[in-house]
Design a protein around this motif. Structure first.
Motif, PDB file in Angstrom:
ATOM      1  N   GLU A  31      23.308   5.551  44.117  1.00  0.00           N
ATOM      2  CA  GLU A  31      23.852   6.709  44.131  1.00  0.00           C
ATOM      3  C   GLU A  31      25.000   7.173  43.090  1.00  0.00           C
ATOM      4  OE1 GLU A  31      23.214   4.621  46.337  1.00  0.00           O
ATOM      5  OE2 GLU A  31      21.978   5.400  48.111  1.00  0.00           O
ATOM      6  N   ASN A  45      25.191   5.977  40.296  1.00  0.00           N
ATOM      7  CA  ASN A  45      24.574   6.178  39.009  1.00  0.00           C
ATOM      8  C   ASN A  45      24.030   7.719  38.946  1.00  0.00           C
ATOM      9  OD1 ASN A  45      25.070   3.762  38.013  1.00  0.00           O
ATOM     10  ND2 ASN A  45      22.760   2.885  38.536  1.00  0.00           N
ATOM     11  N   GLU A  46      23.463   7.968  40.014  1.00  0.00           N
ATOM     12  CA  GLU A  46      23.027   9.490  40.110  1.00  0.00           C
ATOM     13  C   GLU A  46      23.977  10.429  39.884  1.00  0.00           C
ATOM     14  OE1 GLU A  46      20.688   9.692  43.739  1.00  0.00           O
ATOM     15  OE2 GLU A  46      18.956   8.418  42.791  1.00  0.00           O
ATOM     16  N   LEU A  47      25.099  10.247  40.548  1.00  0.00           N
ATOM     17  CA  LEU A  47      26.336  11.274  40.397  1.00  0.00           C
ATOM     18  C   LEU A  47      26.822  11.443  39.036  1.00  0.00           C
ATOM     19  CD1 LEU A  47      28.125  10.384  44.102  1.00  0.00           C
ATOM     20  CD2 LEU A  47      26.850  12.232  43.471  1.00  0.00           C
ATOM     21  N   THR A  54      27.734  18.312  29.270  1.00  0.00           N
ATOM     22  CA  THR A  54      27.387  18.718  27.838  1.00  0.00           C
ATOM     23  C   THR A  54      27.451  20.241  27.678  1.00  0.00           C
ATOM     24  OG1 THR A  54      25.280  19.166  29.008  1.00  0.00           O
ATOM     25  CG2 THR A  54      25.481  17.042  28.030  1.00  0.00           C
ATOM     26  N   GLU A  85      25.078  10.795  36.335  1.00  0.00           N
ATOM     27  CA  GLU A  85      24.304  11.224  35.636  1.00  0.00           C
ATOM     28  C   GLU A  85      24.338  13.039  35.815  1.00  0.00           C
ATOM     29  OE1 GLU A  85      22.091  10.496  33.165  1.00  0.00           O
ATOM     30  OE2 GLU A  85      23.154   8.798  33.442  1.00  0.00           O
ATOM     31  N   LYS A  86      24.510  13.514  36.934  1.00  0.00           N
ATOM     32  CA  LYS A  86      24.820  14.841  37.182  1.00  0.00           C
ATOM     33  C   LYS A  86      25.974  15.146  36.544  1.00  0.00           C
ATOM     34  CE  LYS A  86      22.608  15.108  41.644  1.00  0.00           C
ATOM     35  NZ  LYS A  86      22.746  15.328  43.100  1.00  0.00           N
ATOM     36  N   LEU A  87      26.982  14.419  36.521  1.00  0.00           N
ATOM     37  CA  LEU A  87      28.273  14.632  35.509  1.00  0.00           C
ATOM     38  C   LEU A  87      28.003  14.604  33.975  1.00  0.00           C
ATOM     39  CD1 LEU A  87      31.426  15.009  35.621  1.00  0.00           C
ATOM     40  CD2 LEU A  87      31.423  12.687  35.486  1.00  0.00           C
ATOM     41  N   SER A  88      27.305  13.888  33.790  1.00  0.00           N
ATOM     42  CA  SER A  88      27.020  14.070  32.300  1.00  0.00           C
ATOM     43  C   SER A  88      26.165  15.253  31.849  1.00  0.00           C
ATOM     44  CB  SER A  88      26.092  12.548  32.046  1.00  0.00           C
ATOM     45  OG  SER A  88      25.802  12.724  30.447  1.00  0.00           O
ATOM     46  N   LYS A  89      25.320  15.589  32.659  1.00  0.00           N
ATOM     47  CA  LYS A  89      24.554  16.816  32.313  1.00  0.00           C
ATOM     48  C   LYS A  89      25.545  18.190  32.520  1.00  0.00           C
ATOM     49  CE  LYS A  89      20.169  15.157  34.057  1.00  0.00           C
ATOM     50  NZ  LYS A  89      19.032  15.270  35.106  1.00  0.00           N
ATOM     51  N   LEU A  90      26.477  18.036  33.456  1.00  0.00           N
ATOM     52  CA  LEU A  90      27.377  19.241  33.562  1.00  0.00           C
ATOM     53  C   LEU A  90      28.412  19.334  32.157  1.00  0.00           C
ATOM     54  CD1 LEU A  90      28.518  18.940  37.317  1.00  0.00           C
ATOM     55  CD2 LEU A  90      27.107  20.726  35.993  1.00  0.00           C
TER      56      LEU A  90
END
Length: 220
Positions: free
Chosen positions: A185, A187-189, A198, A191-196
């Protein structure tokens, strides 16, 4: 910037979270006006005044009330300077103002000195009970701001325990997310932060420092 933010009382709580900066602003202004020699005397007098206002549920005090506080301070710590000179120096320091009655120029100064009084007298049972009462009514904006300064001024066990107690009570319906059992979980959070991130050049490199491969970093 801090003072202009404080004039908008719709967001006092988030503003007061900058405890260190507010403390610097308050002390710097007072020191510039009176110097370092009698600093503790002034800080104690302001603490006594703010706590008196807090206990009496007042935003300002009369000259007679201010004189009574001053005389009590003089009995305990000696008569450093006349009340008239003290007033003038505090006006100059943008700490107190006079509009028929006397009050703190900015709300954050009042909150800071109430918290200072509580933190310096925290060994007293009556103050312990006062602090517990404040924590029990954090929906009160004044109380919430006082607590934020309290957490800045002291790490006494009472403050920590009250924070834990109120947090557990406030979030009693929430399910705990344990790091060791829920790394996926996490990790998923991330990844979401990483997309935001960019979308903003300044944030592009930030998420890479907190990858789930280093759980200890996340925990810190």
């Amino acid at each position: 910037i801090l003072q202009s933010n404080s004039e908008d009382e719709t967001d006092l709580v988030s503003g007061s979270s900058y405890g260190h900066y507010y403390e610097h602003l308050i002390l710097k202004s007072i020191i510039n006006s009176i110097g370092n020699q009698n600093l503790e005397y002034y800080l104690d007098l302001l603490s006594e005044t703010s706590y008196y206002m807090f206990k009496e549920h007042k935003q300002s005090v009369s000259y007679e009330e201010l004189k009574h506080i001053y005389e009590g301070q003089s009995q305990n710590k000696g008569n450093i300077q006349s009340l008239e000179l003290i007033k003038e120096l505090l006006f100059k320091a943008n700490t107190l103002i006079e509009e028929t009655l006397y009050s703190f120029k900015y709300k954050y100064i009042y909150h800071y000195f109430v918290a200072r009084y509580l933190s310096t007298n925290i060994e007293l049972e009556s103050i312990n009970e006062e602090i517990k009462h404040i924590f029990s009514e954090l929906y009160n904006k004044d109380y919430a701001n006082i607590v934020l300064f309290l957490t800045h001024l002291t790490d006494d066990a009472l403050i920590i325990n009250e924070l834990l107690l109120r947090t557990k009570s406030t979030f009693s319906d929430e399910e705990l997310l344990l790091t060791q059992q829920n790394s996926l979980e996490i990790n998923e959070l991330i990844e979401k932060l990483s997309k935001l991130g960019t979308m903003d050049r300044k944030l592009k490199e930030v998420p890479t420092e907190y990858r789930a491969s280093n759980i200890e970093t996340i925990r810190n």
